[in-house]
Motif scaffolding. Structure first.
Motif, mmCIF file in Angstrom:
data_model
loop_
_atom_site.group_PDB
_atom_site.id
_atom_site.type_symbol
_atom_site.label_atom_id
_atom_site.label_comp_id
_atom_site.label_asym_id
_atom_site.label_seq_id
_atom_site.Cartn_x
_atom_site.Cartn_y
_atom_site.Cartn_z
ATOM 1 N N ASP A 247 0.861 -1.185 0.000
ATOM 2 C CA ASP A 247 0.000 0.000 0.000
ATOM 3 C C ASP A 247 0.898 1.236 0.000
ATOM 4 N N SER A 248 1.134 1.785 -1.193
ATOM 5 C CA SER A 248 2.011 2.956 -1.329
ATOM 6 C C SER A 248 1.267 4.274 -1.213
ATOM 7 N N ARG A 249 0.010 4.247 -0.824
ATOM 8 C CA ARG A 249 -0.752 5.489 -0.729
ATOM 9 C C ARG A 249 -0.309 6.342 0.452
ATOM 10 N N ASP A 250 0.174 5.687 1.535
ATOM 11 C CA ASP A 250 0.575 6.405 2.739
ATOM 12 C C ASP A 250 2.088 6.316 2.899
ATOM 13 N N ASP A 251 2.684 7.434 3.250
ATOM 14 C CA ASP A 251 4.107 7.490 3.574
ATOM 15 C C ASP A 251 4.251 8.411 4.787
ATOM 16 N N GLY A 300 -1.453 1.748 -4.588
ATOM 17 C CA GLY A 300 -1.528 3.186 -4.791
ATOM 18 C C GLY A 300 -1.693 3.581 -6.238
ATOM 19 N N ARG A 326 6.005 4.798 -4.413
ATOM 20 C CA ARG A 326 5.865 6.047 -3.671
ATOM 21 C C ARG A 326 4.477 6.606 -3.926
ATOM 22 N N PRO A 327 3.984 7.464 -3.033
ATOM 23 C CA PRO A 327 2.667 8.073 -3.272
ATOM 24 C C PRO A 327 2.712 8.974 -4.500
ATOM 25 N N GLU A 328 1.726 8.842 -5.360
ATOM 26 C CA GLU A 328 1.642 9.655 -6.579
ATOM 27 C C GLU A 328 0.252 10.258 -6.671
ATOM 28 N N PRO A 331 -4.904 8.996 -4.652
ATOM 29 C CA PRO A 331 -5.306 7.705 -5.236
ATOM 30 C C PRO A 331 -6.818 7.600 -5.327
#
Length: 442
Positions: A247-251, A300, A326-328, A331
């Motif tokens: 899950d790349s939505r959160d960093d 993501g 990475r978050p882009e 989403p």
């Protein structure tokens, strides 16, 4: 950040640029002329001799001044967790004694150094970093220094290049397996009969069985008159198919005040995506070392997923794919879950700060997959939070705990990667045998 030099041949300097005098040159000329005048007017040749070297040295520095600009280039050499390395190539025009450097990184202090450059030189750079993914190496500001320090060149800055920092896997003793194995070759014993595994059962001889599998002791015990022959059947050796869903939505970092995105995350704090990359690389290395097949899905961004594969090259592809996550942007909500190979083990790496990842985990459980939810949220730092911030953190923690409880109630297994006991937890899940249907799967 530290630097160590070595000579190397590099391209020549750029176009000529003016060199300016330093206050030292002005003082040397002024003091030397004053001493000369006083010596001549006062009839003191000794005083005049004292001022002569200063004037001659300054004039010599002006005559032999460098003509040209200092050339610099930063070339990244390697990037891995805890260390980023690169080479700083320098080239100075004739007459340059040294180059003054100022090295900076985003979120870090500056490092200054005076480096002797005999024409051309390469300086090794090394920076510490707890982050993974695309990272800036260093921004360099440089200025040439002429003979005796009497002249300095123009100040120039080089843009910081970007290097891809790969996650460093941890050592794991054992890893869980899916409820059903696939393939005809591997390191794990399947439930079906085949070649190469342990004893499955003693079965009556059937067409297709080889005579070398006849168990004469079992035949003599069960059929003393040899009316029926019995053979030993073994388990097949199969491979596991593992899908890593990141899950790349959160960093987010360990400071809850930065979760809104308004405040920047400290550069010396590992984020949730850093933990997710490390966790996914760890399990990928363990499974691929056992001959299993591993693929990667991203929640993501709807880009083409990395299909399951095996071998050393697949590990390199997986680690590279993880480093690029990475978050882009914002989403969009998924209508359906990412496609997962039938009978595969799903490892979901997420912070579970919203319900979407938990809903996908429950959906995969309903489809019959074994799901391991890996919580990659860093341990929150509560020191320095005011009363309202502590209350907000408590509400978010309660909602997240309820969400994780629902995932576990649906039959998934939970591993918190921020704990030091994460490898032991994975080893405990590995002890739940896949041979008994349903055990360890919900």
């Amino acid at each position: 950040m530290r630097a160590g030099g070595r000579d190397a041949a590099q391209p020549g300097p750029g176009a000529p640029a003016p060199w300016a005098p330093t206050p030292g040159l002005v003082w040397a000329v002024g003091v030397g002329l004053v001493l000369l005048v006083l010596g001549v007017l006062g009839g003191r040749p000794d005083v005049a001799l004292v001022g002569t070297p200063a004037v001659l040295g300054a004039l010599g520095a002006v005559i032999a001044r460098p003509r040209g600009a200092v050339w610099a280039d930063v070339v990244p050499t390697a990037g891995e967790a805890a260390a980023i390395t690169g080479d700083l190539h320098l080239a100075a025009p004739p007459g340059t004694e040294a180059v003054r450097l100022r090295l900076t990184r985003s979120g870090h202090g500056a490092t200054e150094a005076l480096v002797r450059v005999p024409g051309r030189r390469t300086v090794g750079l090394r920076a510490r970093s707890v982050r993974t993914g695309p990272q800036e190496v260093v921004r360099v500001e440089h200025q040439g220094v002429g003979p005796g320090g009497f002249l300095v060149g123009p100040v120039a800055a080089e843009a910081a290049p970007t290097v891809l920092v790969l996650p460093r896997p941890r050592a794991v003793a054992a890893l869980p397996l899916p409820a059903r194995l696939r393939g005809q070759g591997g390191q794990h014993e399947a439930r079906r009969a085949g070649e190469g595994g342990g004893l499955r059962d003693i079965h009556p001889f059937q067409p297709g069985d080889t005579p070398r599998r006849i168990d004469w002791r079992a035949t003599a015990r069960r059929s003393p008159h040899l009316e029926q022959l019995y053979v030993r059947r073994t388990l097949a050796m199969s491979e596991a198919v593992v899908t890593l869903v990141v899950d790349s939505r959160d960093d987010v970092g360990p400071d809850p005040r930065t979760w809104s995105g308004i405040r920047p995350i400290r550069p010396d704090d590992a984020t949730s995506l850093d933990l997710a990359r490390q966790a996914a690389a760890t399990v990928a290395q363990g499974y691929l070392a056992s001959g299993d097949r591993v693929g990667v899905e991203d929640l993501g961004v709807r880009r083409r997923a990395l299909r399951p594969g095996a071998g050393r090259r697949q590990l390199e592809r997986v680690v590279h794919q993880l480093a690029l996550l990475r978050p882009e942007g914002a989403p969009s909500r998924r209508v359906r879950a990412p496609h997962v190979t039938a009978g595969s083990l799903v490892l979901l790496f997420s912070t579970f700060l919203d319900p979407e990842a938990a809903e996908l985990a429950r959906g995969w459980r309903r489809a019959g997959h074994r799901v391991v939810a890996v919580d990659v949220l860093p341990r929150p730092h509560v020191r320095g939070l005011d009363r309202r911030e502590r209350l907000a953190l408590r509400i978010v923690t309660i909602e997240r705990s309820d969400r994780l409880a629902d995932v576990v109630a649906a039959g998934a297994e939970l591993v918190r990667w921020s704990d030091d006991a994460a490898p032991a937890r994975l080893a405990a899940l590995a002890r739940l045998s896949h041979r008994r249907p349903g055990r360890g799967v919900g």
